[in-house]
Design a protein around this motif. Structure first.
Motif, PDB file in Angstrom:
ATOM      1  N   PRO A 135       0.840  -1.210   0.000  1.00 31.01           N
ATOM      2  CA  PRO A 135       0.000   0.000   0.000  1.00 31.01           C
ATOM      3  C   PRO A 135       0.870   1.254   0.000  1.00 31.01           C
ATOM      4  N   ALA A 136       0.458   2.263  -0.710  1.00 30.64           N
ATOM      5  CA  ALA A 136       1.226   3.504  -0.846  1.00 30.64           C
ATOM      6  C   ALA A 136       1.600   4.092   0.510  1.00 30.64           C
ATOM      7  N   GLU A 137       0.687   4.010   1.454  1.00 33.78           N
ATOM      8  CA  GLU A 137       0.952   4.609   2.766  1.00 33.78           C
ATOM      9  C   GLU A 137       2.009   3.846   3.565  1.00 33.78           C
ATOM     10  N   LYS A 138       2.371   2.616   3.155  1.00 39.39           N
ATOM     11  CA  LYS A 138       3.396   1.841   3.863  1.00 39.39           C
ATOM     12  C   LYS A 138       4.723   1.793   3.107  1.00 39.39           C
TER      13      LYS A 138
END
Length: 149
Positions: A18-21
């Protein structure tokens, strides 16, 4: 002149991050590894298929065995750019790949127009066909898909 690259056998595991990780993952990995000269490379592929798109249709069925023929470069190609003609086979999750390094113009000339490889390259391609046994790919001489990864 061609450069024989050889065969690869490996198991590929691919993950969606995921982009946020992403930033946290890169931070943690950087404790153990560093980006090499290929880390910032854009990969350019042209995949070849039969006239009836048999290879991609078979691949979408998620079979135990599938194969691909592609032309790959690691830069925006020009006539003399190094390129790789690759035959990639996957069987039961194991990837088998054979490839040869050729100037881009020679690869395109053969794969798209059907003109013969130089004698050095022809020798490799004959060897490639022999070692790959029941290769199902019949090149249609037309580009069916180009992808930038």
């Amino acid at each position: 002149m061609s450069g024989y690259i050889g065969s690869f056998e490996r198991i590929e595991l691919k993950y969606m991050v995921p982009a946020e990780k992403y930033d946290e993952l890169i931070r943690r990995i950087s404790e153990f590894a560093e980006v090499d000269s290929y880390g910032d490379t854009t990969i350019y592929n042209i995949y070849f298929d039969t006239e009836d798109d048999r290879l991609i249709r078979k691949s979408l069925e998620k079979p135990a065995y599938k194969e691909k023929l592609r032309l790959r470069t690691y830069e925006v190609p020009s006539n003399k750019s190094p390129s790789f003609v690759e035959i990639k086979k996957i069987f039961d999750g194991v990837v088998y790949k054979r490839r040869i390094s050729l100037p881009y113009d020679e690869s395109i000339t053969h794969l798209v127009s059907g003109k013969s490889f130089s004698s050095d390259s022809k020798s490799f391609m004959d060897n490639l066909r022999t070692k790959n046994g029941n290769l199902e790919i019949s090149i249609s001489r037309s580009l069916t898909k180009q992808e930038e990864l």
